[in-house]
Design a protein around this motif. Structure first.
Motif, PDB file in Angstrom:
ATOM      1  N   ALA A 121      34.559  35.435  22.543  1.00 30.76           N
ATOM      2  CA  ALA A 121      33.976  34.129  22.241  1.00 30.76           C
ATOM      3  C   ALA A 121      32.555  33.976  22.771  1.00 30.76           C
ATOM      4  CB  ALA A 121      34.866  33.021  22.823  1.00 30.76           C
ATOM      5  N   VAL A 122      32.258  34.588  23.922  1.00 29.94           N
ATOM      6  CA  VAL A 122      30.958  34.367  24.566  1.00 29.94           C
ATOM      7  C   VAL A 122      29.953  35.474  24.282  1.00 29.94           C
ATOM      8  CG1 VAL A 122      31.407  35.505  26.781  1.00 29.94           C
ATOM      9  CG2 VAL A 122      29.946  33.454  26.709  1.00 29.94           C
ATOM     10  N   GLY A 123      30.404  36.586  23.698  1.00 29.44           N
ATOM     11  CA  GLY A 123      29.456  37.629  23.321  1.00 29.44           C
ATOM     12  C   GLY A 123      29.544  38.915  24.096  1.00 29.44           C
ATOM     13  N   GLY A 124      30.662  39.159  24.775  1.00 25.63           N
ATOM     14  CA  GLY A 124      30.841  40.437  25.453  1.00 25.63           C
ATOM     15  C   GLY A 124      31.378  40.294  26.863  1.00 25.63           C
ATOM     16  N   LEU A 125      31.996  41.365  27.352  1.00 23.51           N
ATOM     17  CA  LEU A 125      32.528  41.360  28.708  1.00 23.51           C
ATOM     18  C   LEU A 125      31.439  41.154  29.750  1.00 23.51           C
ATOM     19  CD1 LEU A 125      35.072  44.321  28.480  1.00 23.51           C
ATOM     20  CD2 LEU A 125      35.650  41.913  28.815  1.00 23.51           C
ATOM     21  N   HIS A 126      30.232  41.564  29.441  1.00 24.63           N
ATOM     22  CA  HIS A 126      29.137  41.417  30.405  1.00 24.63           C
ATOM     23  C   HIS A 126      28.738  39.964  30.624  1.00 24.63           C
ATOM     24  CE1 HIS A 126      27.053  41.087  26.612  1.00 24.63           C
ATOM     25  NE2 HIS A 126      25.908  40.825  27.208  1.00 24.63           N
ATOM     26  N   ARG A 127      29.338  39.046  29.886  1.00 26.15           N
ATOM     27  CA  ARG A 127      29.091  37.617  30.077  1.00 26.15           C
ATOM     28  C   ARG A 127      30.291  36.900  30.704  1.00 26.15           C
ATOM     29  NH1 ARG A 127      24.575  35.638  27.638  1.00 26.15           N
ATOM     30  NH2 ARG A 127      23.480  37.027  26.206  1.00 26.15           N
ATOM     31  N   VAL A 128      31.258  37.668  31.193  1.00 32.41           N
ATOM     32  CA  VAL A 128      32.464  37.084  31.786  1.00 32.41           C
ATOM     33  C   VAL A 128      32.557  37.463  33.261  1.00 32.41           C
ATOM     34  CG1 VAL A 128      34.989  36.971  31.722  1.00 32.41           C
ATOM     35  CG2 VAL A 128      33.694  37.156  29.590  1.00 32.41           C
ATOM     36  N   VAL A 129      32.744  36.461  34.109  1.00 33.10           N
ATOM     37  CA  VAL A 129      33.026  36.658  35.531  1.00 33.10           C
ATOM     38  C   VAL A 129      34.527  36.505  35.731  1.00 33.10           C
ATOM     39  CG1 VAL A 129      32.675  35.775  37.870  1.00 33.10           C
ATOM     40  CG2 VAL A 129      30.778  35.749  36.217  1.00 33.10           C
ATOM     41  N   LEU A 130      35.138  37.465  36.415  1.00 39.61           N
ATOM     42  CA  LEU A 130      36.552  37.375  36.771  1.00 39.61           C
ATOM     43  C   LEU A 130      36.625  37.093  38.265  1.00 39.61           C
ATOM     44  CD1 LEU A 130      39.549  37.618  36.127  1.00 39.61           C
ATOM     45  CD2 LEU A 130      39.333  40.108  36.383  1.00 39.61           C
ATOM     46  N   ALA A 131      37.318  36.021  38.636  1.00 48.29           N
ATOM     47  CA  ALA A 131      37.308  35.582  40.028  1.00 48.29           C
ATOM     48  C   ALA A 131      38.687  35.073  40.428  1.00 48.29           C
ATOM     49  CB  ALA A 131      36.261  34.478  40.224  1.00 48.29           C
ATOM     50  N   GLY A 132      38.885  34.938  41.743  1.00 52.80           N
ATOM     51  CA  GLY A 132      40.141  34.392  42.213  1.00 52.80           C
ATOM     52  C   GLY A 132      40.123  34.179  43.709  1.00 52.80           C
ATOM     53  N   ILE A 133      41.032  33.339  44.176  1.00 53.38           N
ATOM     54  CA  ILE A 133      41.185  33.067  45.598  1.00 53.38           C
ATOM     55  C   ILE A 133      42.571  33.502  46.045  1.00 53.38           C
ATOM     56  CG2 ILE A 133      41.939  30.665  45.200  1.00 53.38           C
ATOM     57  CD1 ILE A 133      40.457  29.953  47.850  1.00 53.38           C
ATOM     58  N   SER A 134      42.643  34.105  47.233  1.00 51.06           N
ATOM     59  CA  SER A 134      43.896  34.527  47.824  1.00 51.06           C
ATOM     60  C   SER A 134      44.630  35.494  46.885  1.00 51.06           C
ATOM     61  CB  SER A 134      44.745  33.294  48.167  1.00 51.06           C
ATOM     62  OG  SER A 134      45.870  33.638  48.924  1.00 51.06           O
ATOM     63  N   GLN A 135      45.869  35.176  46.531  1.00 54.03           N
ATOM     64  CA  GLN A 135      46.611  36.064  45.634  1.00 54.03           C
ATOM     65  C   GLN A 135      45.939  36.179  44.268  1.00 54.03           C
ATOM     66  OE1 GLN A 135      50.520  35.194  43.611  1.00 54.03           O
ATOM     67  NE2 GLN A 135      51.327  36.433  45.295  1.00 54.03           N
ATOM     68  N   GLY A 136      45.220  35.133  43.859  1.00 54.79           N
ATOM     69  CA  GLY A 136      44.454  35.209  42.622  1.00 54.79           C
ATOM     70  C   GLY A 136      43.350  36.239  42.694  1.00 54.79           C
ATOM     71  N   GLY A 137      42.709  36.358  43.881  1.00 51.47           N
ATOM     72  CA  GLY A 137      41.694  37.380  44.059  1.00 51.47           C
ATOM     73  C   GLY A 137      42.288  38.771  44.025  1.00 51.47           C
ATOM     74  N   ALA A 138      43.454  38.942  44.648  1.00 54.21           N
ATOM     75  CA  ALA A 138      44.134  40.235  44.623  1.00 54.21           C
ATOM     76  C   ALA A 138      44.494  40.639  43.193  1.00 54.21           C
ATOM     77  CB  ALA A 138      45.391  40.169  45.491  1.00 54.21           C
ATOM     78  N   THR A 139      44.948  39.669  42.415  1.00 52.14           N
ATOM     79  CA  THR A 139      45.313  39.934  41.016  1.00 52.14           C
ATOM     80  C   THR A 139      44.079  40.259  40.182  1.00 52.14           C
ATOM     81  OG1 THR A 139      47.189  38.431  41.233  1.00 52.14           O
ATOM     82  CG2 THR A 139      46.472  38.964  38.989  1.00 52.14           C
ATOM     83  N   ALA A 140      42.984  39.552  40.441  1.00 55.74           N
ATOM     84  CA  ALA A 140      41.740  39.795  39.699  1.00 55.74           C
ATOM     85  C   ALA A 140      41.262  41.231  39.881  1.00 55.74           C
ATOM     86  CB  ALA A 140      40.661  38.810  40.137  1.00 55.74           C
ATOM     87  N   VAL A 141      41.398  41.759  41.104  1.00 57.97           N
ATOM     88  CA  VAL A 141      40.979  43.146  41.352  1.00 57.97           C
ATOM     89  C   VAL A 141      41.765  44.106  40.473  1.00 57.97           C
ATOM     90  CG1 VAL A 141      40.936  45.006  43.054  1.00 57.97           C
ATOM     91  CG2 VAL A 141      40.223  42.700  43.712  1.00 57.97           C
ATOM     92  N   HIS A 142      43.081  43.964  40.450  1.00 58.67           N
ATOM     93  CA  HIS A 142      43.894  44.878  39.640  1.00 58.67           C
ATOM     94  C   HIS A 142      43.656  44.660  38.148  1.00 58.67           C
ATOM     95  CE1 HIS A 142      46.593  47.328  42.214  1.00 58.67           C
ATOM     96  NE2 HIS A 142      46.202  46.443  43.132  1.00 58.67           N
ATOM     97  N   ALA A 143      43.385  43.425  37.749  1.00 59.82           N
ATOM     98  CA  ALA A 143      43.067  43.176  36.334  1.00 59.82           C
ATOM     99  C   ALA A 143      41.783  43.900  35.942  1.00 59.82           C
ATOM    100  CB  ALA A 143      42.940  41.680  36.079  1.00 59.82           C
ATOM    101  N   LEU A 144      40.792  43.904  36.839  1.00 61.86           N
ATOM    102  CA  LEU A 144      39.557  44.634  36.551  1.00 61.86           C
ATOM    103  C   LEU A 144      39.826  46.129  36.417  1.00 61.86           C
ATOM    104  CD1 LEU A 144      36.482  44.897  36.269  1.00 61.86           C
ATOM    105  CD2 LEU A 144      36.349  45.008  38.763  1.00 61.86           C
TER     106      LEU A 144
END
Length: 278
Positions: free
Chosen positions: A116-139
């Motif tokens: 929708a925004v024009g590429g992965l290079h325009r997306v930030v993946l972020a999270g706090i606590s367990q959300g941050g841990a999940t974001a790392v593995h998603a990356l």
């Protein structure tokens, strides 16, 4: 694969949508709560929220599915179950099942937002606590392809002579607050293999991970996820060849440090090319 619900905050009119931040809440929290806390109450030294600072950003907050908590029998919204929050390696195998499902669901959201925004290079993946841990593995799995999946381009950039050229494989950024690295100590491939996903590496999957800049923030007085876990995450990402901006704060607990921590986050996002308000 579970289709997750999301709380969404659109860019402020009349600003053009230039980037999207996908932000994962912590264990036991909700997408609406973290959206309110991050975008309304957490402010930088100028008294501005992240919406004020980045009016062209679309904010997407996925909601984790309710899962049984093995230790209590309760049901909480969580990305994966944890046996002992004080020792993340205790019965670590419990984490893999929920993490496997969550990574696939989050990856699908990120890829959809990228289109929708024009590429992965325009997306930030972020999270706090367990959300941050999940974001790392998603990356780690962002460039991997499951059966029937197609690669999402990072977007096109204009060359000096006006010709289009493909930019480097990357997300705009990975950001983690009060986070940790589930299943630490392995190589990039070994850490991916822990989840047991039936995937095939894209030709640029490792490049995507290593090219994505990282911001990590952790408070020294965090009583839930000790700062030592954040340092372990930092060291693990650097061992994989990632560029990590690490920030420790004297106080703030298991949360965002404000205002200094928010100042640091704002400056980091500006450095990734996200247009900021004047």
């Amino acid at each position: 694969m579970v289709e997750l619900g999301c709380s969404v905050v659109a860019p402020l009119a009349p600003h053009k949508h230039t980037h999207t931040v996908v932000f994962l809440h912590g264990r036991g929290d909700t997408s609406q709560n973290i959206a309110d806390a991050l975008l309304r109450w957490s402010r930088d030294s100028r008294g501005r929220t992240l919406i004020d600072e980045f009016p062209g950003v679309r904010w997407v907050f996925p909601q984790a599915e309710p899962m049984p908590v093995e230790t209590t029998g309760d049901v909480w919204p969580q990305w994966f179950d944890v046996w002992n929050i004080l020792d993340m390696t205790d019965r670590e195998e419990l984490q893999a099942l929920g993490l496997r499902s969550s990574v696939q669901s989050v990856r699908r959201i990120v890829r959809s937002e990228a289109v929708a925004v024009g590429g992965l290079h325009r997306v930030v993946l972020a999270g706090i606590s367990q959300g941050g841990a999940t974001a790392v593995h998603a990356l780690l799995h962002m460039g991997m392809l499951g059966r029937g999946e197609k690669r999402v381009e990072t977007g096109e950039q204009q060359g000096a002579a006006g010709e289009e050229k493909t930019g480097p494989a990357k997300l705009c950024a990975l950001m983690g607050f009060s986070g940790w690295l589930p299943f630490p100590g392995g190589s990039l491939d070994e850490t991916r293999e822990v989840l047991g996903l039936e995937e095939f590496p894209d030709s640029r999957s490792d490049e995507l991970v290593r090219n994505t800049p990282v911001f990590l923030g952790h408070c020294n007085d965090d009583p839930l996820v000790f700062v030592e876990y954040g340092r372990q995450l930092r060291d693990g990402l650097r061992a994989w060849g990632m560029e990590v901006k690490w920030h420790e704060y004297a106080d703030g607990g298991h949360w965002f440090n404000s205002p200094v921590g928010m100042d640091d986050a704002v400056e980091f996002l500006k450095a990734q090319g996200i247009p900021a308000a004047k």
